[in-house]
Design an enzyme around this catalytic site. Structure first.
Site, PDB file in Angstrom:
ATOM      1  N   MET A  95      -2.988  11.449  -0.602  1.00 50.54           N
ATOM      2  CA  MET A  95      -3.650  10.198  -0.198  1.00 50.54           C
ATOM      3  C   MET A  95      -3.117   9.700   1.146  1.00 50.54           C
ATOM      4  O   MET A  95      -2.303  10.364   1.787  1.00 50.54           O
ATOM      5  CB  MET A  95      -3.457   9.137  -1.276  1.00 50.54           C
ATOM      6  CG  MET A  95      -4.347   9.335  -2.486  1.00 50.54           C
ATOM      7  SD  MET A  95      -4.161   7.952  -3.635  1.00 50.54           S
ATOM      8  CE  MET A  95      -5.568   8.246  -4.711  1.00 50.54           C
ATOM      9  N   GLY A  96      -3.564   8.519   1.534  1.00 49.72           N
ATOM     10  CA  GLY A  96      -3.089   7.938   2.790  1.00 49.72           C
ATOM     11  C   GLY A  96      -4.194   7.298   3.599  1.00 49.72           C
ATOM     12  O   GLY A  96      -3.964   6.752   4.669  1.00 49.72           O
ATOM     13  N   ASP A  99      -0.084   3.781   1.303  1.00 49.16           N
ATOM     14  CA  ASP A  99      -0.453   4.474   2.545  1.00 49.16           C
ATOM     15  C   ASP A  99       0.490   4.160   3.711  1.00 49.16           C
ATOM     16  O   ASP A  99       0.495   4.867   4.713  1.00 49.16           O
ATOM     17  CB  ASP A  99      -1.883   4.094   2.958  1.00 49.16           C
ATOM     18  CG  ASP A  99      -2.899   4.387   1.867  1.00 49.16           C
ATOM     19  OD1 ASP A  99      -2.636   5.262   1.028  1.00 49.16           O
ATOM     20  OD2 ASP A  99      -3.959   3.728   1.864  1.00 49.16           O
ATOM     21  N   THR A 101       0.847  -1.197   0.000  1.00 46.33           N
ATOM     22  CA  THR A 101       0.000   0.000   0.000  1.00 46.33           C
ATOM     23  C   THR A 101       0.881   1.245   0.000  1.00 46.33           C
ATOM     24  O   THR A 101       1.883   1.291   0.719  1.00 46.33           O
ATOM     25  CB  THR A 101      -0.964   0.083   1.202  1.00 46.33           C
ATOM     26  OG1 THR A 101      -1.547   1.394   1.216  1.00 46.33           O
ATOM     27  CG2 THR A 101      -0.310  -0.160   2.549  1.00 46.33           C
ATOM     28  N   ARG A 126       0.027   7.239  -7.254  1.00 47.58           N
ATOM     29  CA  ARG A 126       0.142   5.783  -7.372  1.00 47.58           C
ATOM     30  C   ARG A 126       0.663   5.351  -8.734  1.00 47.58           C
ATOM     31  O   ARG A 126       0.914   4.168  -8.947  1.00 47.58           O
ATOM     32  CB  ARG A 126      -1.238   5.124  -7.202  1.00 47.58           C
ATOM     33  CG  ARG A 126      -1.767   5.145  -5.837  1.00 47.58           C
ATOM     34  CD  ARG A 126      -2.774   4.071  -5.542  1.00 47.58           C
ATOM     35  NE  ARG A 126      -3.655   3.612  -6.560  1.00 47.58           N
ATOM     36  CZ  ARG A 126      -4.992   3.515  -6.428  1.00 47.58           C
ATOM     37  NH1 ARG A 126      -5.565   3.918  -5.308  1.00 47.58           N
ATOM     38  NH2 ARG A 126      -5.740   3.009  -7.373  1.00 47.58           N
ATOM     39  N   ARG A 146      -5.139  28.435  -3.150  1.00 46.60           N
ATOM     40  CA  ARG A 146      -5.435  27.474  -4.217  1.00 46.60           C
ATOM     41  C   ARG A 146      -5.218  26.062  -3.688  1.00 46.60           C
ATOM     42  O   ARG A 146      -4.331  25.826  -2.875  1.00 46.60           O
ATOM     43  CB  ARG A 146      -4.501  27.668  -5.415  1.00 46.60           C
ATOM     44  CG  ARG A 146      -4.686  28.988  -6.141  1.00 46.60           C
ATOM     45  CD  ARG A 146      -5.956  28.993  -6.992  1.00 46.60           C
ATOM     46  NE  ARG A 146      -6.024  30.183  -7.832  1.00 46.60           N
ATOM     47  CZ  ARG A 146      -6.505  31.354  -7.459  1.00 46.60           C
ATOM     48  NH1 ARG A 146      -6.959  31.529  -6.217  1.00 46.60           N
ATOM     49  NH2 ARG A 146      -6.526  32.376  -8.307  1.00 46.60           N
TER      50      ARG A 146
END
Ligand code: F6P
Length: 344
Positions: free
Chosen positions: A170-171, A128, A126, A277, A268
């Protein structure tokens, strides 16, 4: 000589092909043969598979994604007898043991199968980095590098425009990617799921920074970060996958609006998404994936089932699947404290 099944499940991750290659190359030396199921547990269900050979795994070491394809299919979904299904599929293909390469969901299925007597050896995967039983998962370093490169690029445009840049990464429910990349990229604030944030504290920090003469700020936010007070609504709870996980994402957009509204600083957001990924794995992930693949094959060949390979410090180890999956590995608080020293 055994016939070994291999599959990749869950989100794809740089280094999956390096694991497949390592399993096959290590096993062919001892005359084992390999069936690669397509699209995770979906290929087992549908009996969709390819033969994994020296030829079919040649040249895949640096390639991102997975040559087998992947999915978030759960063979136990909707009350199905996943064990019978997998047992039949393996019997049809004369497979003696199975190596699922995946995260908590794919390996969770592996654990159920192991408890029902199917020979399983898991490989943790993963971006993550949130799996127990291993210090690091392959794919994580690649994701951190991609985010760090993005932060470096955002710095120059933030500085040119005197803007606050929010970078959503992500994570899932762990802040590993956010914190590692935030430290490497010199972030001015990092928001992680392990520490629910107070939006007023975040904006007060940015105001202080700018009052001291800073003209821009970089705020890294993990997709799973949540507001402490519950005052900001996130998108969590909209769609779920076959394992019941909510699709995360969107907290960056909320922060963009809230920061600009509360501070008046032009803001922003950049949501890095699946870029994190994609593409070729960094060297570290290729090496770790290769070591995991070799160790998984060795465990299968020796008849050590119900285990997952992992990295403890610098050593490759085998841990019981049930220990590895007991709880997710959340962010090390000391690492976060180190990051905080540089928020300025
Ligand atoms: O677990 C890996 C991961 O990339 C998470 O960081 C993210 O929340 C999720 O997968 C995204 O899943 P999908 O590719 O199904 O949108």
């Amino acid at each position: 000589m055994a016939r070994i099944g291999v599959l990749t499940g869950g989100g794809d991750c740089p280094g999956l092909n390096a694991v497949i290659r390592a399993i096959v190359r290590r096993g062919l030396a001892d005359d084992h043969s390999f069936v690669g199921f397509r699209y995770g547990w979906a290929g087992v269900q549908a009996d969709e598979a390819i033969e994994l050979t020296m030829q079919s795994t040649a040249g895949i070491l640096p390639r991102g994604g997975t040559i087998l394809g992947t999915s978030r299919t759960n063979p136990y979904a909707d009350g199905a007898d996943g064990t019978a299904l997998v047992r039949d599929a393996l019997a049809r293909r004369e497979v003696d043991a199975l190596i699922p390469i995946g995260g908590e969901d794919t390996l969770g299925v592996g654990l159920r199968l192991h408890r029902d007597g199917i020979p399983i050896v898991g490989v943790p995967k993963t971006i993550d980095n949130d799996l127990g039983g291993t210090d690091v998962t392959f794919g994580f370093q690649t994701a951190v590098q991609i985010v760090t490169d993005a932060i470096d690029r955002l710095h120059t445009t933030a500085e040119s425009h005197n803007r606050v840049m929010v970078v959503e990464v992500m994570g899932r429910h762990a802040g590993w990617i956010a914190t590692h990349a935030g430290i490497a990229g010199g972030a001015d604030a990092i928001l992680v799921p392990e520490r629910p944030f107070d939006i007023e504290e975040v904006v007060a920090h940015l105001r202080r920074r700018h009052a001291r003469g800073r003209s821009f700020s970089i705020v890294v936010v993990a997709e799973g970060a949540t507001p402490r007070t519950g005052s900001l609504q996130t998108r969590e709870g909209t769609a779920t996958d076959a394992f019941g996980h909510a699709r995360l994402g969107g907290v960056g957009i909320l922060l963009e609006g809230e920061i600009e509204r509360r501070t008046g600083f032009e803001t922003r957001v950049t949501i890095l998404g699946h870029v994190q990924r994609g593409g070729t794995p960094v060297a570290y992930d290729r090496v770790l994936a290769t070591r995991f693949g070799v160790a998984a094959l060795d465990a299968v060949a020796a008849g050590r089932h119900g285990v997952m390979v992992g990295l403890h410090a610098t050593e490759i180890v085998e841990v019981a699947l049930e220990d590895a999956l007991r709880e997710p590995k959340l962010l090390d608080p000391q690492l976060y404290e180190t990051a905080e020293l540089f928020f300025g």
